[in-house]
Design a protein around this motif. Structure first.
Motif, PDB file in Angstrom:
ATOM      1  N   ASN A 125     116.676 -36.717   8.515  1.00 25.53           N
ATOM      2  CA  ASN A 125     117.883 -36.530   7.716  1.00 25.53           C
ATOM      3  C   ASN A 125     118.938 -37.538   8.156  1.00 25.53           C
ATOM      4  OD1 ASN A 125     120.368 -35.540   6.604  1.00 25.53           O
ATOM      5  ND2 ASN A 125     119.415 -33.522   6.376  1.00 25.53           N
ATOM      6  N   ASN A 128     109.853 -34.951   8.753  1.00 26.39           N
ATOM      7  CA  ASN A 128     108.845 -34.580   7.764  1.00 26.39           C
ATOM      8  C   ASN A 128     107.592 -35.419   8.010  1.00 26.39           C
ATOM      9  OD1 ASN A 128     107.264 -34.044   5.525  1.00 26.39           O
ATOM     10  ND2 ASN A 128     108.936 -34.259   4.051  1.00 26.39           N
ATOM     11  N   ASN A 164     105.066 -35.714   6.299  1.00 30.64           N
ATOM     12  CA  ASN A 164     104.521 -36.281   5.066  1.00 30.64           C
ATOM     13  C   ASN A 164     105.404 -37.370   4.477  1.00 30.64           C
ATOM     14  OD1 ASN A 164     102.273 -34.436   4.971  1.00 30.64           O
ATOM     15  ND2 ASN A 164     103.723 -32.843   4.343  1.00 30.64           N
ATOM     16  N   SER A 165     106.499 -37.670   5.154  1.00 29.71           N
ATOM     17  CA  SER A 165     107.424 -38.678   4.647  1.00 29.71           C
ATOM     18  C   SER A 165     107.707 -39.691   5.742  1.00 29.71           C
ATOM     19  CB  SER A 165     108.734 -38.015   4.206  1.00 29.71           C
ATOM     20  OG  SER A 165     109.653 -38.976   3.753  1.00 29.71           O
ATOM     21  N   THR A 166     107.435 -40.955   5.470  1.00 24.81           N
ATOM     22  CA  THR A 166     107.633 -41.995   6.472  1.00 24.81           C
ATOM     23  C   THR A 166     108.441 -43.148   5.900  1.00 24.81           C
ATOM     24  OG1 THR A 166     105.561 -43.084   5.883  1.00 24.81           O
ATOM     25  CG2 THR A 166     105.482 -41.437   7.653  1.00 24.81           C
ATOM     26  N   GLU A 167     108.947 -43.961   6.798  1.00 22.07           N
ATOM     27  CA  GLU A 167     109.652 -45.179   6.418  1.00 22.07           C
ATOM     28  C   GLU A 167     109.405 -46.213   7.504  1.00 22.07           C
ATOM     29  OE1 GLU A 167     113.939 -44.783   6.517  1.00 22.07           O
ATOM     30  OE2 GLU A 167     113.767 -43.041   7.827  1.00 22.07           O
ATOM     31  N   LYS A 197     105.634 -42.903  14.727  1.00 19.46           N
ATOM     32  CA  LYS A 197     104.299 -42.335  14.548  1.00 19.46           C
ATOM     33  C   LYS A 197     103.387 -42.771  15.684  1.00 19.46           C
ATOM     34  CE  LYS A 197     102.389 -41.801  10.626  1.00 19.46           C
ATOM     35  NZ  LYS A 197     101.709 -42.017   9.328  1.00 19.46           N
ATOM     36  N   GLU A 248     106.544 -47.986  11.738  1.00 21.24           N
ATOM     37  CA  GLU A 248     106.402 -46.875  10.818  1.00 21.24           C
ATOM     38  C   GLU A 248     106.853 -45.602  11.528  1.00 21.24           C
ATOM     39  OE1 GLU A 248     103.190 -44.966   7.645  1.00 21.24           O
ATOM     40  OE2 GLU A 248     102.505 -46.338   9.218  1.00 21.24           O
ATOM     41  N   TYR A 286     108.665 -41.407  11.199  1.00 26.03           N
ATOM     42  CA  TYR A 286     108.849 -40.230  10.363  1.00 26.03           C
ATOM     43  C   TYR A 286     110.285 -40.200   9.857  1.00 26.03           C
ATOM     44  CZ  TYR A 286     104.515 -38.659  12.562  1.00 26.03           C
ATOM     45  OH  TYR A 286     103.225 -38.570  13.015  1.00 26.03           O
ATOM     46  N   SER A 287     110.451 -39.862   8.600  1.00 31.26           N
ATOM     47  CA  SER A 287     111.791 -39.818   8.014  1.00 31.26           C
ATOM     48  C   SER A 287     112.601 -38.672   8.614  1.00 31.26           C
ATOM     49  CB  SER A 287     111.699 -39.629   6.499  1.00 31.26           C
ATOM     50  OG  SER A 287     111.070 -40.741   5.902  1.00 31.26           O
ATOM     51  N   ASP A 301     109.886 -30.261  13.012  1.00 31.23           N
ATOM     52  CA  ASP A 301     110.928 -29.577  12.243  1.00 31.23           C
ATOM     53  C   ASP A 301     112.207 -29.406  13.056  1.00 31.23           C
ATOM     54  OD1 ASP A 301     109.201 -27.605  13.728  1.00 31.23           O
ATOM     55  OD2 ASP A 301     110.808 -26.245  13.084  1.00 31.23           O
TER      56      ASP A 301
END
Length: 324
Positions: free
Chosen positions: A62, A46, A48-51, A132, A57, A59-60, A41
């Motif tokens: 901002n 996040n 729970n949100s990846t790209e 990740k 792979e 973590y997303s 944080d």
């Protein structure tokens, strides 16, 4: 990685976190620093949100976040590790001979190249990602950034290097500033110690006018003591007078001190416009009283407009003192 507060994290002994230069025979890149997933944080990430970035792979984050180095800090850090390059004792690291790879070399020429690139860089921002790894840790990495590669992936980082990442809000965007130092380097934090602050507090709350008059008759280059670092022997009378002179308000933002200390005095911190480490005087004409946020801002952002504001503030104090 240690969480100092909501806006600061700290890494000690960076190579233990994976930021070693590439060793002989390795085809990979260095510079991936472990972080605690529980602190994602801090980066606005996040779990729970990846790209996927360049096949990785991650973590997303901002998209409006800004990640950067501080030029003055970086140049000071490079100066502090110059001997690591000149002595060239690290025989187990890759040796590059092609001119195109000179920025990777571990010798004096390689050090000079890195420092010149940093000094002439107009933008020290980079494109960070959080890769990740396992459920309890991840990596700080960077995609296609020359400055990050120059500083982290391809710079020899001694085992006693420390990294602080400070988060500030600038124009509505979270800005993350990476600050590197050696444990033995001079830092503004070393200008503070509990014993000195206790002596300062003893000077306050007695006779403000007498305190200010005493402070104006003092000042000059502070003495030094060397333990594991350089500590400047500041004058507690000057520090107390600077805080009393501010009358409970920050000299930069003008807001009241955020809280009172244990003695009931408004909590403000002494700041020298010309740093003691840069040869500045420990005098009432070179010092102001700042709230913790503005003090941190002066050392991280180093905005010339803020410096000018504080110079004008000191001039107002001097003129008022001369009229009495």
């Amino acid at each position: 990685m240690q969480r100092i507060n909501d806006d600061e994290i700290f890494f000690e002994n960076i190579p233990l976190y994976g930021s070693n230069i590439v060793t002989k025979g390795s085809r990979g890149l260095g510079g991936e620093i472990y972080f605690n997933i529980s602190d994602i944080d801090f980066f606005g990430g996040n779990v729970n949100s990846t790209e996927t970035i360049a096949g990785k792979e991650v973590y997303s984050l901002n998209k409006s976040n800004v990640y950067k180095f501080n030029k003055r800090n970086l140049l000071e850090y490079m100066d502090s590790i110059k001997n690591e390059f000149i002595l060239n004792l690290f025989y187990d690291y890759k040796k590059f001979t092609r001119n195109s790879d000179k920025w990777k070399m571990i010798d004096e020429d390689g050090w000079k190249y890195r420092r010149e690139e940093i000094e002439h860089a107009s933008n020290l921002e980079f494109d960070m990602y959080l890769k990740k790894s396992t459920l309890d840790r991840g990596f700080i990495g960077c995609n296609s950034s020359d400055i990050y590669s120059l500083v982290v992936a391809y710079t020899l980082i001694p085992n006693y290097t420390e990294l602080r990442i400070l988060r500030t809000n600038e124009n509505g965007h979270n800005c993350y500033t990476f600050l590197m130092s050696l444990k033995s380097s001079v830092d503004f934090v070393s200008e503070f110690n509990q014993e000195f602050e206790e002596e300062v507090e003893d000077k306050r709350g007695v006779n403000r006018e007498a305190l200010l008059n005493d402070a104006y008759n003092r000042g000059g280059k502070p003495g030094k003591s060397r333990v594991n670092t350089t500590v400047f022997n500041r004058d507690p009378v000057i520090a107390a007078a600077v805080k009393e002179r501010a009358n409970g308000q920050c000299d930069l933002c003008g807001q009241p001190a955020p809280f009172n200390n244990a003695n009931g005095f408004p909590y403000l911190e002494e700041h020298h416009l010309v740093r003691l480490a840069d040869g500045g005087d420990d005098s009432i004409d070179n010092a102001v009283a700042l709230c913790p946020n503005c003090h941190r801002k002066m050392h991280v952002v180093n905005d010339e407009r803020d410096t000018e504001t504080l110079k004008k503030r000191i001039l107002v104090y001097v003129n008022a003192m001369n009229k009495e």
